[in-house]
Scaffold this motif. Structure first.
Motif, mmCIF file in Angstrom:
data_model
loop_
_atom_site.group_PDB
_atom_site.id
_atom_site.type_symbol
_atom_site.label_atom_id
_atom_site.label_comp_id
_atom_site.label_asym_id
_atom_site.label_seq_id
_atom_site.Cartn_x
_atom_site.Cartn_y
_atom_site.Cartn_z
ATOM 1 N N GLU A 1 58.349 74.426 -6.418
ATOM 2 C CA GLU A 1 58.440 73.682 -7.675
ATOM 3 C C GLU A 1 57.059 73.127 -7.984
ATOM 4 O OE1 GLU A 1 60.626 69.792 -9.657
ATOM 5 O OE2 GLU A 1 61.061 70.329 -7.584
ATOM 6 N N LEU A 2 56.467 73.600 -9.061
ATOM 7 C CA LEU A 2 55.157 73.121 -9.486
ATOM 8 C C LEU A 2 55.315 71.698 -10.004
ATOM 9 C CD1 LEU A 2 52.158 73.812 -10.020
ATOM 10 C CD2 LEU A 2 52.875 74.612 -12.280
ATOM 11 N N LEU A 3 54.667 70.748 -9.336
ATOM 12 C CA LEU A 3 54.774 69.347 -9.730
ATOM 13 C C LEU A 3 53.659 68.950 -10.693
ATOM 14 C CD1 LEU A 3 55.667 67.816 -6.257
ATOM 15 C CD2 LEU A 3 57.232 68.448 -8.112
ATOM 16 N N THR A 4 52.449 69.419 -10.419
ATOM 17 C CA THR A 4 51.333 69.136 -11.320
ATOM 18 C C THR A 4 50.258 70.199 -11.163
ATOM 19 O OG1 THR A 4 49.791 67.434 -12.088
ATOM 20 C CG2 THR A 4 50.053 67.626 -9.731
ATOM 21 N N LEU A 5 49.582 70.471 -12.263
ATOM 22 C CA LEU A 5 48.451 71.394 -12.288
ATOM 23 C C LEU A 5 47.451 70.815 -13.275
ATOM 24 C CD1 LEU A 5 47.132 74.083 -11.481
ATOM 25 C CD2 LEU A 5 48.406 75.164 -13.339
ATOM 26 N N GLN A 6 46.342 70.318 -12.767
ATOM 27 C CA GLN A 6 45.338 69.665 -13.597
ATOM 28 C C GLN A 6 43.995 70.341 -13.391
ATOM 29 O OE1 GLN A 6 45.434 65.627 -12.254
ATOM 30 N NE2 GLN A 6 47.408 65.206 -13.156
ATOM 31 N N GLY A 7 43.227 70.442 -14.462
ATOM 32 C CA GLY A 7 41.898 71.024 -14.360
ATOM 33 C C GLY A 7 41.920 72.535 -14.479
ATOM 34 N N ARG A 8 40.816 73.138 -14.077
ATOM 35 C CA ARG A 8 40.675 74.586 -14.184
ATOM 36 C C ARG A 8 41.596 75.293 -13.196
ATOM 37 N NH1 ARG A 8 36.249 77.335 -12.991
ATOM 38 N NH2 ARG A 8 35.786 76.013 -11.234
ATOM 39 N N TYR A 9 42.134 76.424 -13.641
ATOM 40 C CA TYR A 9 42.919 77.274 -12.760
ATOM 41 C C TYR A 9 42.852 78.702 -13.287
ATOM 42 C CZ TYR A 9 46.687 77.404 -16.198
ATOM 43 O OH TYR A 9 47.410 77.602 -17.339
ATOM 44 N N GLU A 10 43.220 79.638 -12.409
ATOM 45 C CA GLU A 10 43.255 81.052 -12.768
ATOM 46 C C GLU A 10 44.638 81.583 -12.483
ATOM 47 O OE1 GLU A 10 40.991 85.235 -11.569
ATOM 48 O OE2 GLU A 10 40.800 83.492 -10.265
ATOM 49 N N ASN A 11 45.194 82.349 -13.408
ATOM 50 C CA ASN A 11 46.449 83.064 -13.174
ATOM 51 C C ASN A 11 46.057 84.484 -12.784
ATOM 52 O OD1 ASN A 11 48.861 84.404 -13.179
ATOM 53 N ND2 ASN A 11 49.466 83.771 -15.221
ATOM 54 N N LEU A 12 46.188 84.819 -11.510
ATOM 55 C CA LEU A 12 45.777 86.138 -11.031
ATOM 56 C C LEU A 12 46.584 87.261 -11.659
ATOM 57 C CD1 LEU A 12 45.034 85.472 -7.262
ATOM 58 C CD2 LEU A 12 43.442 85.592 -9.183
ATOM 59 N N CYS A 13 47.769 86.981 -12.173
ATOM 60 C CA CYS A 13 48.539 88.019 -12.875
ATOM 61 C C CYS A 13 47.794 88.443 -14.135
ATOM 62 C CB CYS A 13 49.934 87.531 -13.221
ATOM 63 S SG CYS A 13 50.967 87.227 -11.754
ATOM 64 N N GLU A 14 47.160 87.498 -14.811
ATOM 65 C CA GLU A 14 46.352 87.828 -15.993
ATOM 66 C C GLU A 14 45.099 88.601 -15.574
ATOM 67 O OE1 GLU A 14 46.916 87.441 -19.332
ATOM 68 O OE2 GLU A 14 48.930 86.949 -18.656
ATOM 69 N N THR A 15 44.474 88.157 -14.494
ATOM 70 C CA THR A 15 43.259 88.812 -14.015
ATOM 71 C C THR A 15 43.530 90.253 -13.595
ATOM 72 O OG1 THR A 15 42.404 86.678 -13.264
ATOM 73 C CG2 THR A 15 41.391 88.654 -12.307
ATOM 74 N N LEU A 16 44.682 90.489 -12.979
ATOM 75 C CA LEU A 16 45.006 91.809 -12.424
ATOM 76 C C LEU A 16 45.826 92.693 -13.332
ATOM 77 C CD1 LEU A 16 45.964 90.716 -8.796
ATOM 78 C CD2 LEU A 16 43.982 92.091 -9.463
ATOM 79 N N LYS A 17 46.247 92.186 -14.501
ATOM 80 C CA LYS A 17 47.155 93.014 -15.311
ATOM 81 C C LYS A 17 46.459 94.267 -15.796
ATOM 82 C CE LYS A 17 46.967 90.768 -19.809
ATOM 83 N NZ LYS A 17 47.725 90.017 -20.773
#
Length: 130
Positions: free
Chosen positions: A113-129
């Motif tokens: 369960e994702l509780l918090t995500l703050q700041g920069r992040y990368e979604n590897l599904c987007e990178t690898l699609k």
């Protein structure tokens, strides 16, 4: 985790964990640190990305006596979120800010369960699609 099949490997894992316990010997809090390298591959295309997830994270155990539920928090780490996780995702997230995820193990499966995500992040599904 993505809309296409992926495979993750960890060619470098040299993490060290220091755990604090209560008087009953149950874990209450832990710090994990050290080198961690992750390779994620799109199995349809063969495209692979490598991410350095080295650093420090914390584990907290919100329910004394239960090690099947804990919260992992910190920056510079990654998590794969499945359709059955909350919120429902099919993502590989790599945080470069701060991320906190509750993990619950039940019946041989781990739910996140994702509780918090703050700041920069990368979604590897987007990178690898494809």
């Amino acid at each position: 985790m993505c809309a296409f099949p992926t495979h993750a490997e960890f060619p470098v894992v040299d993490m060290v964990q220091k755990t604090w316990t209560n008087d009953a010997g149950d874990p209450v809090y832990a710090v994990i640190s050290g080198p961690l390298i992750m390779d994620v591959t799109n199995k349809d295309t063969g495209k692979t990305v490598r991410r350095d997830l080295s650093g420090t994270g914390t584990l907290s155990y919100p329910e004394p006596g239960r090690t099947d539920t804990y919260v992992l928090s910190g920056g510079d780490w990654g998590v794969g979120l499945h359709t059955s996780d909350r919120p429902a995702h099919n993502k590989w997230l790599v945080s470069r800010g701060f991320m906190s995820v509750r993990l619950t193990k039940s019946g041989g499966e781990t739910h996140r369960e994702l509780l918090t995500l703050q700041g920069r992040y990368e979604n590897l599904c987007e990178t690898l699609k494809p």
